[in-house]
Design a protein around this motif. Structure first.
Motif, PDB file in Angstrom:
ATOM      1  N   ARG A 172       1.599   4.059  -3.129  1.00  0.00           N
ATOM      2  CA  ARG A 172       1.378   5.503  -2.940  1.00  0.00           C
ATOM      3  C   ARG A 172       2.655   6.294  -3.146  1.00  0.00           C
ATOM      4  O   ARG A 172       2.633   7.427  -3.656  1.00  0.00           O
ATOM      5  N   ASP A 174       0.837  -1.203   0.000  1.00  0.00           N
ATOM      6  CA  ASP A 174       0.000   0.000   0.000  1.00  0.00           C
ATOM      7  C   ASP A 174       0.871   1.251   0.000  1.00  0.00           C
ATOM      8  O   ASP A 174       0.664   2.172  -0.797  1.00  0.00           O
ATOM      9  N   ARG A 175       1.869   1.294   0.897  1.00  0.00           N
ATOM     10  CA  ARG A 175       2.746   2.460   0.964  1.00  0.00           C
ATOM     11  C   ARG A 175       3.655   2.544  -0.262  1.00  0.00           C
ATOM     12  O   ARG A 175       3.984   3.642  -0.718  1.00  0.00           O
TER      13      ARG A 175
END
Length: 380
Positions: free
Chosen positions: A175, A171-172
């Motif tokens: 992003r 997820d990080r």
């Protein structure tokens, strides 16, 4: 001052001051006030002047702590039994139905804990239920936020830009690489990976909470015990909880149940901070990864020079030591400003903190931030 006259003045009360020709010292005035709160009767109504304490749980809790400081344990036991009868709380303690119907708060919990030893057996279970209700309300308000703040700080401390494949935080990573989207490939081409240096849930920080049980710290004892239980539930922390007056009691093995922790405390009595820090020193195995939070008003009844020497030794070894003058909604109590200043000079910041601020404080400590700067920015 004639010692016999002094004693008679304390026994007979303020009305005997002229007859004995005795003026009490400041210390004796505090002792006299504690006696008067329990035994003096109002002249006009013939009622107990102390009855007013029954509606003020904070004052009752403070008074219960004061008498432990001023009188030997045998006298304290007698005064506590008299208090149960005289302070307007007899019915509450004797009737479980009435105790169960009161609106509980932190101050009521403090009073119940202070009176635990003289509470009737038939009421103790109800008292535990009342304390449990307050703990549940406080946990709902504070526990999840504490876990989120602390685990977030631990995650950031363990994050790396070169993780193994199994440790990538996708997820990080996505992003962080949105600007590297390739229209040709129809996907993101990551420039850097974000993940964790370790994902085995091993202990990353040691937390030691040392809690002063003196009467003025009653509200702080309740909150600190709750936070100790919450921190103890986080697997990546090794949390120790120590309570002290002139003796030291390790309640770490009771952290699974905050109610058990609270009933393991004993509000009131003297204070030996040096002895408490000596015990905490023995718990430190990884100084650079240890946060020691001393929750105390810093009125030292032990050897002050040893206290400061021990604090210096802990700081120089790499332990992050923080002195909280209060952990309470009610603000900063009276505290020893000289000891607070001396500790600050050694690198031990000393300030009061509300329960709502405590999670962020612990997160900052785990990230090895400068706590003096953090306090200056966040504590109003």
């Amino acid at each position: 001052m004639n010692e016999r006259l002094r004693r008679w003045r304390l026994v007979l009360g303020a009305e005997a001051e002229e007859e004995t020709g005795t003026t009490l010292s400041k210390a004796d005035q505090s002792v006299d006030a504690a006696l008067a709160a329990l035994y003096d009767a109002g002249e006009s109504s013939g009622t107990q002047r102390a009855a007013g304490l029954g509606s003020s749980a904070p004052r009752v809790a403070r008074w219960l702590g004061d008498i432990r400081q001023y009188f030997p344990s045998t006298v304290v036991q007698v005064m506590q039994r008299d208090a149960v009868e005289r302070l307007g709380i007899t019915r509450m303690l004797m009737e479980p139905e009435l105790l169960g119907a009161v609106e509980p708060d932190v101050h009521l919990v403090s009073t119940l804990l202070a009176l635990n030893e003289v509470m009737p057996e038939e009421t103790k279970q109800t008292a535990r239920e009342v304390v449990g209700r307050v703990v549940a309300e406080l946990e709902a308000r504070l526990a999840e936020r504490t876990r989120a703040a602390v685990t977030g700080a631990l995650d950031r401390a363990g994050r790396t830009s070169r993780p193994r494949h199994s440790d990538i935080d996708w997820d990080r990573t996505i992003r962080a690489n949105l600007k590297h989207f390739s229209p040709t490939l129809g996907t993101i081409v990551p420039d850097r990976l974000v993940g964790y240096a370790r994902r085995n849930h091993s202990v990353q920080r040691d937390i030691v909470l040392a809690i002063d049980q003196s009467g003025s710290m009653a509200e702080s004892v309740v909150y600190a015990s709750l936070f100790g239980a919450v921190l103890g539930s986080i697997r990546t922390l090794r949390t120790s909880l120590v309570v002290f007056d002139t003796a030291v009691v390790d309640l770490t093995d009771q952290l699974e149940d905050p109610v058990d922790v609270l009933f393991g405390t004993q509000l009131g009595g003297g204070t030996d901070i040096n002895r408490a820090l000596a015990y905490c020193e023995e718990l430190v195995t990884k100084p650079a990864e240890t946060v020691l939070v001393l929750i105390s008003d810093l009125y030292e009844g032990g050897v002050r020079e040893e206290l400061l020497r021990r604090a210096r030794s802990l700081v120089e070894s790499g332990v992050q030591v923080i002195a909280l003058l209060a952990l309470a909604d009610s603000g900063t109590p009276s505290y020893d400003a000289e000891n607070a200043a001396a500790l600050a000079e050694l690198g031990v910041p000393a300030f009061a903190c509300t329960p709502d601020q405590f999670p962020d404080l612990m997160a900052a400590a785990i990230r090895h931030e400068d706590i003096t700067t953090w306090a200056a920015t966040n504590i109003t």
